[in-house]
Design an enzyme around this catalytic site. Structure first.
Site, PDB file in Angstrom:
ATOM      1  CE  LYS A  54       1.724 -77.583   9.716  1.00  0.00           C
ATOM      2  NZ  LYS A  54       1.330 -76.366   9.003  1.00  0.00           N
ATOM      3  N   GLY A 106      14.585 -66.319   6.505  1.00  0.00           N
ATOM      4  CA  GLY A 106      14.291 -67.577   5.814  1.00  0.00           C
ATOM      5  C   GLY A 106      13.836 -67.267   4.407  1.00  0.00           C
ATOM      6  CB  VAL A 107      15.121 -66.597   1.175  1.00  0.00           C
ATOM      7  CG1 VAL A 107      14.659 -65.171   1.181  1.00  0.00           C
ATOM      8  CG2 VAL A 107      16.572 -66.709   1.594  1.00  0.00           C
ATOM      9  N   GLY A 108      13.004 -69.601   1.867  1.00  0.00           N
ATOM     10  CA  GLY A 108      12.626 -70.897   1.302  1.00  0.00           C
ATOM     11  C   GLY A 108      11.523 -70.727   0.274  1.00  0.00           C
ATOM     12  CB  VAL A 122       6.399 -69.114   1.676  1.00  0.00           C
ATOM     13  CG1 VAL A 122       5.484 -67.897   1.741  1.00  0.00           C
ATOM     14  CG2 VAL A 122       5.579 -70.393   1.817  1.00  0.00           C
TER      15      VAL A 122
HETATM   16  N1  LIG Z   1       4.364 -73.545   2.236  1.00  0.00           N
HETATM   17  C1  LIG Z   1       3.214 -72.934   2.493  1.00  0.00           C
HETATM   18  O1  LIG Z   1       2.336 -72.841   1.634  1.00  0.00           O
HETATM   19  C2  LIG Z   1       2.983 -72.327   3.852  1.00  0.00           C
HETATM   20  C3  LIG Z   1       1.698 -71.876   4.163  1.00  0.00           C
HETATM   21  C4  LIG Z   1       1.497 -71.229   5.381  1.00  0.00           C
HETATM   22  C5  LIG Z   1       2.545 -71.097   6.274  1.00  0.00           C
HETATM   23  N2  LIG Z   1       3.779 -71.574   5.947  1.00  0.00           N
HETATM   24  C6  LIG Z   1       4.850 -71.383   6.917  1.00  0.00           C
HETATM   25  O2  LIG Z   1       5.833 -70.511   6.336  1.00  0.00           O
HETATM   26  C7  LIG Z   1       7.142 -70.865   6.813  1.00  0.00           C
HETATM   27  C8  LIG Z   1       8.048 -71.193   5.641  1.00  0.00           C
HETATM   28  O3  LIG Z   1       7.487 -72.279   4.906  1.00  0.00           O
HETATM   29  P1  LIG Z   1       8.121 -72.798   3.535  1.00  0.00           P
HETATM   30  O4  LIG Z   1       7.122 -73.723   2.953  1.00  0.00           O
HETATM   31  O5  LIG Z   1       8.627 -71.652   2.743  1.00  0.00           O
HETATM   32  O6  LIG Z   1       9.321 -73.665   4.097  1.00  0.00           O
HETATM   33  P2  LIG Z   1      10.797 -73.863   3.509  1.00  0.00           P
HETATM   34  O7  LIG Z   1      11.378 -75.009   4.207  1.00  0.00           O
HETATM   35  O8  LIG Z   1      10.778 -73.891   2.022  1.00  0.00           O
HETATM   36  O9  LIG Z   1      11.510 -72.509   3.958  1.00  0.00           O
HETATM   37  C9  LIG Z   1      11.918 -72.238   5.247  1.00  0.00           C
HETATM   38  C10 LIG Z   1      13.320 -71.654   5.170  1.00  0.00           C
HETATM   39  O10 LIG Z   1      13.689 -71.194   6.466  1.00  0.00           O
HETATM   40  C11 LIG Z   1      15.052 -71.506   6.655  1.00  0.00           C
HETATM   41  N3  LIG Z   1      15.334 -71.481   8.100  1.00  0.00           N
HETATM   42  C12 LIG Z   1      15.023 -72.395   9.040  1.00  0.00           C
HETATM   43  N4  LIG Z   1      15.431 -71.985  10.255  1.00  0.00           N
HETATM   44  C13 LIG Z   1      15.997 -70.776  10.072  1.00  0.00           C
HETATM   45  C14 LIG Z   1      16.598 -69.815  10.933  1.00  0.00           C
HETATM   46  N5  LIG Z   1      16.705 -70.035  12.243  1.00  0.00           N
HETATM   47  N6  LIG Z   1      17.061 -68.666  10.399  1.00  0.00           N
HETATM   48  C15 LIG Z   1      16.968 -68.425   9.077  1.00  0.00           C
HETATM   49  N7  LIG Z   1      16.416 -69.294   8.214  1.00  0.00           N
HETATM   50  C16 LIG Z   1      15.941 -70.451   8.696  1.00  0.00           C
HETATM   51  C17 LIG Z   1      15.236 -72.852   5.992  1.00  0.00           C
HETATM   52  O11 LIG Z   1      16.605 -73.114   5.683  1.00  0.00           O
HETATM   53  C18 LIG Z   1      14.373 -72.683   4.736  1.00  0.00           C
HETATM   54  O12 LIG Z   1      15.116 -72.170   3.633  1.00  0.00           O
HETATM   55  C19 LIG Z   1       6.902 -72.046   7.784  1.00  0.00           C
HETATM   56  O13 LIG Z   1       6.743 -71.562   9.090  1.00  0.00           O
HETATM   57  C20 LIG Z   1       5.595 -72.643   7.295  1.00  0.00           C
HETATM   58  O14 LIG Z   1       4.939 -73.378   8.287  1.00  0.00           O
HETATM   59  C21 LIG Z   1       4.027 -72.183   4.767  1.00  0.00           C
HETATM   60  C1  LIG Z   2      -2.516 -76.990   4.039  1.00  0.00           C
HETATM   61  C2  LIG Z   2      -1.166 -76.388   3.873  1.00  0.00           C
HETATM   62  C3  LIG Z   2      -1.079 -75.538   2.697  1.00  0.00           C
HETATM   63  C4  LIG Z   2      -0.790 -75.828   5.163  1.00  0.00           C
HETATM   64  C5  LIG Z   2       0.313 -74.799   5.222  1.00  0.00           C
HETATM   65  N1  LIG Z   2       1.594 -75.413   5.407  1.00  0.00           N
HETATM   66  C6  LIG Z   2      -0.033 -73.863   6.368  1.00  0.00           C
HETATM   67  O1  LIG Z   2       0.614 -73.817   7.368  1.00  0.00           O
HETATM   68  O2  LIG Z   2      -1.011 -73.144   6.239  1.00  0.00           O
END
Ligand SMILES: NC(=O)c1ccc[n+]([C@@H]2O[C@H](COP(=O)([O-])OP(=O)(O)OC[C@H]3O[C@@H](n4cnc5c(N)ncnc54)[C@H](O)[C@@H]3O)[C@@H](O)[C@H]2O)c1
Ligand SMILES: CC(C)C[C@H](N)C(=O)O
Length: 364
Positions: A80, A180-182, A184
């Site tokens: 990472k 968290g409504v980002g 994903v």
């Molecule tokens: N993007 C991917 O494909 C992916 C894949 C696997 C895992 N993840 C994991 O999923 C999670 C979300 O990823 P994402 O890509 O949607 O990120 P993102 O940044 O788009 O969304 C995260 C959201 O969480 C909010 N947030 C942060 N701290 C907070 C808190 N204390 N309380 C409430 N909300 C809070 C942020 O404001 C943001 O809107 C992360 O842990 C990431 O590592 C993402």
């Molecule tokens: C390779 C990426 C899609 C990784 C992703 N942010 C995860 O935590 O799985």
């Protein structure tokens, strides 16, 4: 923190600290384990409170990717990268170009992609400097943004977990609290709303909350209140360590299933969930959709093939719950066991002698 002692404890291979004064890049690349193949893991940009916090996050996330990739059946190790900085204010082109050059210098030992705070556009800039990046624009024959695929995998995994916890995989009428409504979670909420679930949402970003309220009729609560709301399912989709000594006593849900990485602060919190009969969907299993999707690029991206593998997360989770029930062990332990067994078995294969990656007599 005692970095080398920590690395020794969890058997990390490498940590690279990157600095570029002109662009303001301050980044840490962690390679945890490359037994199964090159380390693939995303790039997080976050305004960390301290360098120690960034290093700890990178180390924890990198190790999580080893387990995720192993459990997903990918021939990839775990790693990472984190950039220290505010993704809304501190990004610039030179920063990602500089990071791309550092990644290229690792000669394929580490491959990057999106995570919290980074986008397809950022990956495209990194791609100017290195081949070792995935999740770039589909125009390059790539898979694009992994978030919707991660969300689909979480949705399928949530249904499998509901089947184990409630006896039916239907989420209709279930109340689901989403932290968290980002990227994903928004996409996950689309699936949940379509199936007829009632959504309670929170985020530290008010606009993100408003978007979910308007699109899904979700009820909004303050970030501090989400853990204690009355709900069937708690879906952590923000940052890590949300299941801890402070939050556990407040948790009312019957199951925990979300996209966030490193949801358990410590293994003992997974033990407590198990003792309380709360079904925990191991984070790195349920959220593997994104990495499965970007990893498919290494074979020449095929969306149907990738989605078929993502669908398989439903059965993978059911198998983990079966092992947990049969051996009376917490679900996170059942998942760790599967991942560790796969890595161990391949270590043996890898020890077969090859000179420069070739058979010793291949010069003849
Ligand atoms: N993007 C991917 O494909 C992916 C894949 C696997 C895992 N993840 C994991 O999923 C999670 C979300 O990823 P994402 O890509 O949607 O990120 P993102 O940044 O788009 O969304 C995260 C959201 O969480 C909010 N947030 C942060 N701290 C907070 C808190 N204390 N309380 C409430 N909300 C809070 C942020 O404001 C943001 O809107 C992360 O842990 C990431 O590592 C993402
Ligand atoms: C390779 C990426 C899609 C990784 C992703 N942010 C995860 O935590 O799985």
């Amino acid at each position: 923190m005692e970095i080398l002692s920590y690395m020794e404890k969890y058997d990390y291979e490498q940590m690279v600290v990157c600095q570029d004064k002109q662009s303001g890049l301050k980044a840490i690349i962690v390679i945890h384990d490359t037994t199964l193949g090159p380390a693939l893991g995303g790039l997080r940009m976050w305004n960390y409170d301290s360098e120690d916090a960034a290093i700890e996050d990178a180390l924890r996330l990198g190790r999580g990717m080893t387990y995720k990739n192993a459990a997903a059946g990918l021939n990839l190790g775990g790693g990472k990268t984190v950039i220290i900085g505010d993704p809304r204010k501190d990004k610039n082109e030179a920063m990602f170009r500089a990071l791309g050059r550092f990644i290229q210098g690792l000669n394929g030992r580490y491959i990057t992609a999106e995570d919290v705070g980074t986008t397809v556009e950022d990956m495209d800039i990194i791609h100017e400097e290195t081949d070792f990046v995935t999740g770039i624009s589909p125009a390059f024959g790539s898979s694009g943004n992994p978030s919707p695929v991660t969300a689909y995998g979480v949705y399928k995994g949530m249904k499998a977990t509901a089947k184990h916890a409630f006896g039916s995989d239907s989420l209709e009428g279930k109340t689901i609290a989403v932290q968290g409504v980002g990227n994903v979670a928004y996409s996950l909420c689309e699936h949940l709303h379509e199936e007829g679930a009632n959504l309670i949402v929170t985020d530290i970003n008010k606009e993100a909350v408003q978007r979910a309220v308007e699109a899904f009729g979700a009820k909004a609560v303050d970030p501090d209140d989400i853990i204690g709301v009355d709900c069937d399912i708690f879906a952590p989709c923000a940052l890590g360590a949300v299941i801890n000594d402070q939050t556990l006593p407040k948790l009312k849900a019957k199951m925990v299933a979300g996209s966030a990485n490193n949801q358990l602060l410590d293994d003992k919190h997974g033990d407590i969930l198990f003792e309380r009969g709360i079904v925990y969907a191991p984070d790195y299993v349920i959220n593997a959709g994104g990495v499965i999707n970007v990893a498919d690029e290494l074979l020449g991206y095929n969306h149907e093939r990738a989605m078929k593998k993502v669908e398989g997360l439903y059965d993978s989770l059911l198998s983990i719950y079966e092992i947990s029930k049969r051996d009376n062990i917490p679900t996170y332990k059942a998942a760790d066991r599967l991942a560790e067994e796969r890595i161990e078995s391949m270590k043996n294969t890898r020890s077969t002698f090859l000179q420069n990656g070739k058979h010793a007599l291949s010069r003849r």
